[in-house]
Design an enzyme around this catalytic site. Structure first.
Site, mmCIF file in Angstrom:
data_model
loop_
_atom_site.group_PDB
_atom_site.id
_atom_site.type_symbol
_atom_site.label_atom_id
_atom_site.label_comp_id
_atom_site.label_asym_id
_atom_site.label_seq_id
_atom_site.Cartn_x
_atom_site.Cartn_y
_atom_site.Cartn_z
ATOM 1 N N HIS A 76 0.845 -1.190 0.000
ATOM 2 C CA HIS A 76 0.000 0.000 0.000
ATOM 3 C C HIS A 76 0.885 1.247 0.000
ATOM 4 C CE1 HIS A 76 -2.934 3.010 1.334
ATOM 5 N NE2 HIS A 76 -2.184 3.241 2.386
ATOM 6 N N ASP A 105 8.338 22.752 -24.993
ATOM 7 C CA ASP A 105 8.238 21.395 -24.434
ATOM 8 C C ASP A 105 9.286 21.275 -23.339
ATOM 9 O OD1 ASP A 105 8.038 18.410 -24.123
ATOM 10 O OD2 ASP A 105 6.886 18.580 -25.968
ATOM 11 N N TRP A 141 7.350 -0.659 3.976
ATOM 12 C CA TRP A 141 7.967 -0.001 2.829
ATOM 13 C C TRP A 141 9.369 0.471 3.179
ATOM 14 C CZ3 TRP A 141 9.486 5.080 1.360
ATOM 15 C CH2 TRP A 141 9.325 6.058 2.363
ATOM 16 N N SER A 168 13.478 6.439 -12.896
ATOM 17 C CA SER A 168 12.450 7.254 -13.548
ATOM 18 C C SER A 168 12.347 8.625 -12.896
ATOM 19 C CB SER A 168 11.104 6.531 -13.483
ATOM 20 O OG SER A 168 10.060 7.416 -13.772
ATOM 21 N N SER A 169 12.346 8.649 -11.558
ATOM 22 C CA SER A 169 12.237 9.931 -10.856
ATOM 23 C C SER A 169 13.454 10.801 -11.105
ATOM 24 C CB SER A 169 12.106 9.717 -9.356
ATOM 25 O OG SER A 169 10.890 9.093 -9.055
ATOM 26 N N HIS A 252 13.805 11.225 4.434
ATOM 27 C CA HIS A 252 13.199 12.472 4.849
ATOM 28 C C HIS A 252 13.046 13.464 3.703
ATOM 29 C CE1 HIS A 252 11.006 14.807 7.521
ATOM 30 N NE2 HIS A 252 11.526 15.812 6.840
ATOM 31 N N GLU A 254 12.588 12.684 0.850
ATOM 32 C CA GLU A 254 11.485 12.091 0.066
ATOM 33 C C GLU A 254 10.136 12.629 0.506
ATOM 34 O OE1 GLU A 254 11.012 10.264 -2.522
ATOM 35 O OE2 GLU A 254 8.912 9.733 -2.242
ATOM 36 N N TYR A 256 9.479 15.450 1.743
ATOM 37 C CA TYR A 256 9.338 16.816 1.251
ATOM 38 C C TYR A 256 9.131 16.838 -0.248
ATOM 39 C CZ TYR A 256 9.852 18.354 5.871
ATOM 40 O OH TYR A 256 9.615 18.533 7.208
ATOM 41 N N SER A 267 -0.269 27.434 -3.481
ATOM 42 C CA SER A 267 0.161 28.819 -3.650
ATOM 43 C C SER A 267 -0.307 29.408 -4.971
ATOM 44 C CB SER A 267 1.691 28.918 -3.586
ATOM 45 O OG SER A 267 2.165 28.457 -2.352
ATOM 46 N N HIS A 301 14.918 11.702 13.080
ATOM 47 C CA HIS A 301 13.696 11.753 13.884
ATOM 48 C C HIS A 301 12.770 10.583 13.551
ATOM 49 C CE1 HIS A 301 11.925 14.519 10.581
ATOM 50 N NE2 HIS A 301 11.281 13.387 10.487
ATOM 51 N N HIS A 302 13.096 9.849 12.498
ATOM 52 C CA HIS A 302 12.346 8.630 12.211
ATOM 53 C C HIS A 302 12.884 7.469 13.030
ATOM 54 C CE1 HIS A 302 10.391 10.385 8.610
ATOM 55 N NE2 HIS A 302 11.524 11.036 8.475
ATOM 56 N N THR A 327 7.753 26.207 7.505
ATOM 57 C CA THR A 327 6.454 25.638 7.137
ATOM 58 C C THR A 327 5.331 26.521 7.657
ATOM 59 O OG1 THR A 327 7.529 23.506 7.464
ATOM 60 C CG2 THR A 327 5.180 23.463 7.032
ATOM 61 N N LYS A 330 4.843 29.573 5.563
ATOM 62 C CA LYS A 330 4.041 29.358 4.359
ATOM 63 C C LYS A 330 2.551 29.414 4.660
ATOM 64 C CE LYS A 330 5.655 26.719 1.015
ATOM 65 N NZ LYS A 330 6.572 27.462 0.155
ATOM 66 N N ARG A 449 1.595 0.137 15.342
ATOM 67 C CA ARG A 449 1.411 0.080 13.888
ATOM 68 C C ARG A 449 1.636 -1.324 13.383
ATOM 69 N NH1 ARG A 449 5.485 4.208 10.920
ATOM 70 N NH2 ARG A 449 4.539 3.280 9.078
#
Lengths: 524, 266, 178
Positions: A76, A105, A141, A168-169, A252, A254, A256, A267, A301-302, A327, A330, A449
């Site tokens: 998932h 293009d 994951w 790809s990314s 991390h 990722e 963002y 925005s 922090h993870h 943050t 914003k 979890r």
């Protein structure tokens, strides 16, 4: 969704039908491919979520064995992150960036085509592992060793497909940067670019810096399993925690990557429907850049419960709290944009406003999680699940949906049904909260979890969450219906489909021509 | 109306019915759990206040600054002063949070002067406990009635099982009012040991040793679970700690010393 | 389009560099822990030095053992606790028994807690520096000689030394096959 190219077929002998889509190098076509693919993956990932929520509706095991449940939670996440959210943002980038900067293009159109077509191949491989005898990946994951090293035959396929997705990314990000830095219309300095272009530029740099690190980490997993290295096993002088450091150094930035383009979308939409320029454009650019830079020094922090030295725990607590500042800036700028504007509340605006409120709630739980001694209680519970679903679902996903409603008239020349759009909005927003808000409670009350079954005191909130999840899923069927209904409409949209909309794309006809800005426009 | 009456009746009938709707972290029975709770509530209240302010302004704007009410859009779109203000104020609030947070963290990481040491080893899928000074050692796994009921298609009513999924065959017994140092490691994959009312969690990592400390102030039975995905039965390896006065603990030790209880069976 | 080409080349270099960086993180992680003293890893080669002075402080060392992956080994410290004088060398040993019916190859991995004190736990000799071979049913004494460095901060509290014994017989067989 596909711009009218009948006349081109005669002029340029363009292929039609399937070959058109396989060989296209047109940014609009490729944008559409990414968006449809992402929608499909959203439903695949969503189906897995419903398997999870069906099993968690009541305590006891009713539908699946625990091993399969773990495959569902793992897949998932992989599908939603790499198959739904990221491709959707790339699709939006493809459609919008060239038009927004007045370019014909993307910089590397053939690379663009490859970047897309890697995806269906990689995901077919990834999903096929669910049908292996030993099953698909089931270590989460995040693939922590040693557990992920115990995996069955699916492991090399999962790693290979992740490599492809990463490639790809990365190729897409290179394309985005090359386009933005080299192909802006004359007069469009960096600080005159639309904010969505800025957020994608910064996101692309994050992708380039972080995805290769994931590639390294998963290659190390592969060689640990099959080629006798011991990066992550103590027996060979390695350390399982090393994987976590490398993974989250990627992981991390990722997250963002998963949100910055959403910030850009919000925005764009808030000013359009407030009929007022974005408040603090420069500030918004600097805040986005600060978030991106800070995202490289918060990763642990993870991992607060891993047994880090005190100095490390304090450092990462401080840097994580610090990232709340840009943050917050914003959010304040968005509110200041709305303030003393002249707002109307069409569907894109509704989703953008819900984003601000609900993403901020996700931000609050994030701030709580940043506090290390408190995190010792939150970590690996449903409180974390609630947090990241708030920032990803009414966060990233709402922004994507808002963007689709907003730009659909430009892409297709057709207006969606506004009443149905509003119904979709309200159903989605109500169900998203029914699904994820109770997760804060069960997490605080002690539910871990990644468990398929739970102690009976967690029943009531789990039931509510499961009902919400099914409601949310059904609401998205309405979205698909709205899209198809729209495509059957006649072309009626104006060039400037929204009276507060700004930007070069709104100077083009709706639908935008297959080739636009073959000659760059002049920008003051 | 029906819902309300049911709720009131069940509330009167048994206060434990409220556990089903528990929305918050327990305050716990140790200094470290108390400290985590207090910090949690502090940060929570601060975010509530910030939320009220920010969302308040937003909702005001949504109601008043709308085109349908005839509002005309203003033209301001930047202000360095304002940007500075709303960067500095949040930063100051964060510093205010960071100070108690750091103090609490330092307190939690100080395991010195412990009286007894309990080594906890995570296995797939059970725990092993070794009392280092007192020479007691045993495995602890999910209670058999829970284990039967949780099988897919078991047709057993889990609501009738005693402390379903939170009961074990051999409990951890610890003395109250004693600083206990808990060492954590694992035999196979990463696990995590967590009993919310007693302590925050820490990972149990194969090949490495971690530690935390607890000082249980109130006798009682405290339940927790493994909190790091460790394979298919990650959800089925709970922890039960029975905290008893020191004398009772000493008696329990002498009964169980060198008594290696039932070896694990796969 | 040379601007595009130049961007492409630069970015590709960054991608390659970041991939290399992830591998570089492996030794960086170790070096960082060595320099800052963080992480809890003890010296992995014998400590040779005679500049540690004895001082008046005493520290309690607790000895712990673990067997990984339920290998057929008994592995216990001969003493679970020693109170030692800082700066003075001490000897102790662990005892390992092979409960299986075949020869095993083993290796031990040390870990110290609190991690910040690992750098002061200097091992002069340790069975963890090498692998062991142990025959079926054999009992082996595995010795260590250590000194607590007098750089140890005051009021340090107990130090726990833990060894995890791994059966690496299969890994050795695999490597020999290659």
């Amino acid at each position: 969704m596909s711009a009218n190219i009948d006349h081109l077929k005669e002029e340029h002998h363009q292929p039609s039908g399937l070959m058109r889509w396989i060989t296209t190098t047109n940014h609009k076509d490729i944008g559409s491919l990414y968006l449809w693919f992402s929608l499909l993956m959203f439903f695949v990932g969503g189906l897995m979520a419903l398997v999870i929520r069906a099993e968690l509706f009541q305590p006891g095991l009713q539908f699946v064995v625990p091993g399969f449940f773990n495959q569902m939670t793992t897949m998932h996440a992989l599908i939603m992150i790499f198959g739904a959210v990221m491709p959707a943002f790339v699709g939006l980038a493809n459609w919008q960036l060239p038009m927004m900067i007045g370019a014909p293009d993307m910089a590397l159109p053939r690379l663009n085509n490859w970047s897309f077509w890697i995806l269906p191949f990689a995901f077919t491989m990834l999903l096929s592992t669910l049908f292996f005898e030993s099953g698909g990946p089931a270590a989460g994951w995040t693939l922590y060793p040693p557990l992920s090293l115990q995996g069955g035959n699916s492991m090399p396929f999962v790693i290979f497909s992740l490599h492809l997705l990463g490639a790809s990314s990365i190729l897409g990000a290179i394309n985005v940067i090359a386009t933005i830095l080299n192909m802006r219309a004359p007069g469009m300095t960096l600080m005159k670019m639309p904010i969505f272009v800025w957020t994608w530029l910064i996101t692309a740099f994050l992708l380039i810096a972080s995805m290769p690190v994931l590639a390294g980490a998963i290659t190390m997993l592969l060689t640990d399993r099959f080629y006798g290295t011991s990066f992550f096993t103590a027996a060979g002088g390695g350390d399982p925690v090393l994987f976590q450091h490398i993974f989250w150094f990627f992981g991390h930035p990722e997250v963002y990557i998963l949100i910055l383009p959403a910030f850009g979308i919000v925005s764009t939409i808030i000013p359009a429907f407030s009929r007022k320029k974005l408040f603090g454009y420069d500030s918004m650019v600097y805040a986005t850049a600060s978030i991106a830079l800070l995202s490289f020094i918060v990763w642990a922090h993870h991992m607060f419960t891993v047994g880090m030295p005190l100095a490390g725990e304090i450092f990462f607590m401080f840097t994580t709290m610090l990232i709340a500042v840009p943050t917050g800036v914003k959010v304040f700028n968005w509110v200041a944009t709305m303030w003393k504007g002249s707002m109307t509340f069409e569907t894109p605006m509704l989703f953008a406003l819900a984003f601000i409120i609900l993403f901020t709630i996700g931000g609050f739980s994030g701030l709580m999680l940043a506090i290390t001694p408190a995190d010792f209680q939150y970590h690996d519970t449903y409180f974390v699940v609630a947090h990241f679903h708030y920032v990803l679902v009414p966060g990233a996903v709402f922004a994507i949906i808002a963007a689709v409603y907003y730009w659909l008239p430009k892409w297709t020349g057709k207006m969606y049904n506004e009443t149905l759009g509003k119904v979709h909005f309200w159903m989605t927003t109500i169900f998203v909260n029914i699904t994820f808000f109770p997760m804060h409670f069960v997490g605080l009350a002690g539910m871990p979890r990644r468990i398929p079954d739970y102690a009976v005191q967690f029943t009531d909130f789990n039931m509510i969450a499961s009902v919400g999840a099914f409601g949310f899923g059904l609401s998205q069927l309405l979205f698909v219906y709205i899209l198809f209904l729209t495509l059957r409409q006649p072309v009626t949209a104006e060039d400037k489909a929204w009276d507060g909309a700004e930007g070069l794309e709104w100077t083009l006809p709706s639908p935008a021509p297959y080739h636009s800005f073959d000659t760059p426009p002049k920008v003051e | 109306m029906n819902r309300l009456s049911i709720f009131l009746v069940s509330m009167l009938a048994s206060l434990t019915a409220l556990a089903d709707w528990e929305v918050n972290m327990p305050r716990g029975v140790t200094p470290t759990a108390n400290a985590a709770y207090d910090l949690h509530m502090l940060i929570f209240y601060i975010t509530v206040v910030i939320g009220i302010v920010v969302f308040g302004v937003m909702f005001y704007s949504i109601f008043h600054h709308r085109k349908s009410k005839g509002a005309k859009p203003a033209s301001f779109h930047e202000s360095t002063t304002v940007e500075i203000i709303w960067t500095v104020i949040p930063f100051v609030i964060l510093v205010g949070m960071a100070i108690p947070a750091t103090k609490t963290l330092i307190m939690m990481e100080d395991t010195r002067n412990s009286e007894i040491t309990l080594k906890v080893t995570g296995y797939q899928w059970m725990w092993k406990y070794d009392y280092v000074e007192d020479d007691v050692s045993f495995f602890s796994k999910l209670a058999s009635d829970s284990n039967e009921a949780r099988q897919l298609g078991s047709k057993k009513d889990v609501n009738k099982v005693d402390n379903y999924l939170l009961n074990v065959d051999n409990e951890v017994v610890l003395p109250t009012d004693t600083k206990v140092r808990i060492l954590l490691t694992a035999s196979d994959v990463i696990h995590a040991w967590w009993v919310p009312e007693i302590t925050g969690k820490k990972d149990a990592i194969p090949g490495y040793i971690n530690e935390l400390w607890v000082d249980i102030k109130k006798p009682g039975v405290y339940r927790g679970q493994c909190t790091e995905l460790c394979g298919k039965d990650h959800g089925f390896m709970p922890i039960v700690v029975r905290a008893v006065p020191k004398q009772e603990y000493t008696k329990w030790v002498s009964l169980n010393q060198k008594n290696r209880v039932a070896d694990k069976s796969k | 389009m040379t601007g595009v080409k130049s961007t492409l080349i630069k970015l590709s270099l960054v991608v390659v560099a970041m991939y290399g960086f992830s591998y570089a993180l492996v030794p960086i992680y170790d070096k960082f822990c060595e320099i800052t003293g963080l992480n809890g890893k003890t010296n992995q080669v014998a400590y040779i030095g005679n500049d540690i002075q004895k001082d008046n402080r005493f520290v309690t060392i607790k000895f712990i053992s673990n067997v990984a992956n339920s290998a057929p080994l008994d592995f216990e410290p001969s003493v679970t606790e020693m109170t030692v004088q800082v700066g003075k060398p001490y000897n102790t040993h662990y005892v390992m028994k092979n409960n299986s019916s075949k020869q095993l190859h083993t290796t031990a991995s040390p870990s110290v807690t609190p991690g910040k004190h690992a750098e002061y736990f200097k091992k002069v000799e340790c069975f963890c520096f090498e692998q062991q071979t142990i025959n079926a049913g054999e009992v082996k004494d595995l010795g260590i000689q250590f000194i607590i460095d007098n750089e140890l901060p005051n009021n340090s509290g107990d130090i726990v030394l833990s060894y995890t014994m791994f059966d690496i017989t299969d890994n050795i067989k695999e490597t020999n096959k290659l």
